[in-house]
Design a protein around this motif. Structure first.
Motif, PDB file in Angstrom:
ATOM      1  N   ARG A 189       0.800  -1.222   0.000  1.00 20.64           N
ATOM      2  CA  ARG A 189       0.000   0.000   0.000  1.00 20.64           C
ATOM      3  C   ARG A 189       0.836   1.279   0.000  1.00 20.64           C
ATOM      4  O   ARG A 189       0.463   2.252  -0.669  1.00 20.64           O
ATOM      5  CB  ARG A 189      -0.986   0.005   1.163  1.00 20.64           C
ATOM      6  CG  ARG A 189      -1.940   1.190   1.140  1.00 20.64           C
ATOM      7  CD  ARG A 189      -3.024   1.079   2.198  1.00 20.64           C
ATOM      8  NE  ARG A 189      -4.006   0.077   1.867  1.00 20.64           N
ATOM      9  CZ  ARG A 189      -5.296   0.336   1.664  1.00 20.64           C
ATOM     10  NH1 ARG A 189      -5.739   1.567   1.768  1.00 20.64           N
ATOM     11  NH2 ARG A 189      -6.127  -0.623   1.354  1.00 20.64           N
ATOM     12  N   ARG A 192       1.568   2.061  -3.629  1.00 22.94           N
ATOM     13  CA  ARG A 192       0.472   2.045  -4.588  1.00 22.94           C
ATOM     14  C   ARG A 192      -0.112   3.446  -4.760  1.00 22.94           C
ATOM     15  O   ARG A 192      -0.173   4.219  -3.804  1.00 22.94           O
ATOM     16  CB  ARG A 192      -0.616   1.074  -4.120  1.00 22.94           C
ATOM     17  CG  ARG A 192      -1.627   0.731  -5.213  1.00 22.94           C
ATOM     18  CD  ARG A 192      -2.794  -0.061  -4.664  1.00 22.94           C
ATOM     19  NE  ARG A 192      -2.479  -1.463  -4.454  1.00 22.94           N
ATOM     20  CZ  ARG A 192      -2.749  -2.129  -3.346  1.00 22.94           C
ATOM     21  NH1 ARG A 192      -3.313  -1.521  -2.320  1.00 22.94           N
ATOM     22  NH2 ARG A 192      -2.461  -3.409  -3.244  1.00 22.94           N
ATOM     23  N   ALA A 194      -2.739   6.460  -4.841  1.00 24.40           N
ATOM     24  CA  ALA A 194      -3.818   6.681  -3.875  1.00 24.40           C
ATOM     25  C   ALA A 194      -5.196   6.643  -4.500  1.00 24.40           C
ATOM     26  O   ALA A 194      -6.195   6.474  -3.800  1.00 24.40           O
ATOM     27  CB  ALA A 194      -3.611   8.016  -3.172  1.00 24.40           C
ATOM     28  N   SER A 293      -7.080   0.863  -1.815  1.00 25.81           N
ATOM     29  CA  SER A 293      -6.461   2.132  -2.216  1.00 25.81           C
ATOM     30  C   SER A 293      -7.348   2.862  -3.214  1.00 25.81           C
ATOM     31  O   SER A 293      -7.466   4.084  -3.184  1.00 25.81           O
ATOM     32  CB  SER A 293      -5.086   1.873  -2.842  1.00 25.81           C
ATOM     33  OG  SER A 293      -4.224   1.230  -1.927  1.00 25.81           O
TER      34      SER A 293
END
Length: 435
Positions: A189, A192, A194, A293
């Protein structure tokens, strides 16, 4: 993740045809599937899987549900049923594709429209000259189009199949639109993007593995398509899907994030150590209880068998269910036709990730594979479907008049010959002799 279930599609579709010809619709609606039930019971009893649900349907009729087992291996786990919640992974792709087809129907997109019309950065793409060993590249000579995104012919990569230096770049930039479990999620995360628009912007900075429109390669095309739908519609992608598909079709158990009120219906996902099932994503701590996400248009949904059957009914009925229309018949027909660019063929993908095998002449439509001819002992021409990395599969055969959804959750998808065994059971149930 993927899975058309070539063998299962082949046999299930064929199995339905003579039975439907012989039986009126009222009989079809009342069909029972005792051999299928016995198969499911045996699979669960022998410890191959904790639970399984199938929804089998004919045109204009509600589905027949067959289920066995529980949401987890624990003896006190709840029994599975039509409203249990399953990680459908790449069975998300056809849903994203139909969202795009809505915009095509409205004239807000077109199949052969360049992606650079929407994101100018895609007008400057480069193509790797040796994808396996190097990031050396040359300018692309063809544009990526909407058709390419829908059919995995854009030249994009995918972390589950891409190798070499490009995979490292995908991982470095967080181009991993997939949720495995809470532990993996915590590690990926931070890198990654947003949101979907950042995702689209980052993908534009990466080289392609092939010239657009020249090769079928499983990809993040449908994840990027979700960003396109969001930008063109002016509506968050998950809101678009909810208001244009889920709500009108009464799909009330389809989630990007499973709410607390439904968490007790979420199954656990398993993998295998030898012959022992071990939880890879236990329901109680599942990553799907967290907000993603962003909505992963290629692999992000958790759904019930009842809900996915509603989606398949819509396709089977030419864009409507129970009198509520979400797509025109001609749009559905187009989406379920072979949309591959001229000269490009589809040869199947790995069953371990849920992919369809070879053996049946097959093309590719909007987010799913499409059979190109009637096959003796196989699917009717135009059978459209796809599936997921955790074993799920779904299809619509417009020629034979059959739709099917199979829900299990274990990885790898081809651990057991479920598709073959299920086909044999359905042959028996529907009274169709092998040919």
């Amino acid at each position: 993740m993927m899975m058309t279930g070539g063998v299962m599609l082949t046999v299930l579709s064929a199995a339905a045809a003579p039975a439907q010809v012989a039986a009126p619709r009222s009989a079809a609606a009342a069909m029972t599937l005792p051999a299928t039930q016995a198969l499911f019971d045996a699979y669960v009893r022998s410890g191959k899987m904790p639970g399984i649900v199938a929804a089998i349907g004919t045109p204009g009729q509600p589905p027949v549900f067959v289920s066995a087992g529980r949401t987890a291996i624990a003896p006190d786990a709840a029994a599975v049923g039509p409203d249990s919640l399953w990680r459908v992974y790449s069975m998300t792709k056809p849903i994203t594709a139909m969202a795009a087809m809505m915009l095509i129907e409205e004239g807000k997109l077109s199949l052969d429209q360049p992606l650079s019309d929407i994101y100018p950065a895609y007008g400057r793409m480069r193509v790797l000259t040796d994808p396996d060993t190097s990031l050396e590249s040359r300018p692309a000579t063809k544009p990526i189009t909407i058709r390419n995104l829908l059919t995995h012919t854009a030249g994009l990569g995918y972390s589950i199949v891409t190798k070499g230096p490009l995979l490292k770049d995908y991982e470095r930039l967080g181009i991993v639109p997939f949720a495995a479990n809470a532990q993996v999620e915590a590690s990926v995360r931070p890198t990654r993007p947003a949101n979907l628009q950042q995702f689209a912007e980052r993908v534009a900075t990466l080289p392609l593995i092939a010239e657009p429109g020249t090769r079928w390669s499983y990809s993040i095309g449908l994840d990027l398509m979700a960003a396109v739908v969001e930008k063109v519609s002016g509506m968050p992608f998950e809101q678009f899907v909810q208001t244009r598909l889920f709500t009108p079709l009464k799909m009330t158990n389809s989630y990007w994030q499973v709410p607390a009120s439904a968490a007790n219906r979420l199954v656990s996902n398993y993998t295998f150590l030898g012959d022992t099932m071990v939880p890879i994503d236990p329901a109680a701590t599942s990553v799907f209880l967290q907000a993603p996400s962003f909505p992963y248009g290629g692999a992000g949904l958790v759904m019930s068998a009842r809900d996915y059957d509603r989606f398949l009914q819509m396709l089977q009925n030419g864009g409507q269910v129970d009198g509520v229309r979400v797509l025109k018949p001609e749009t559905v027909k187009l989406a379920m036709s072979n949309l591959l660019p001229a000269g490009v063929s589809y040869g199947g993908v790995s069953g371990s990730t849920g992919g369809s095998g070879g053996g049946v002449p097959t093309g590719f439509g909007a987010g799913g594979s499409v059979t190109l001819a009637d096959t003796p002992g196989g699917p009717g021409k135009g059978t459209y479907g796809w599936g997921g990395a955790a074993g799920t599969v779904a299809y619509v055969d417009p020629t034979r008049g059959l739709r099917g959804t199979i829900m299990v959750n274990y990885i790898p998808a081809d651990r057991y010959p479920l598709r073959r065994d299920l086909a044999a059971a359905l042959y028996q149930d529907l009274g169709v002799a092998r040919r």
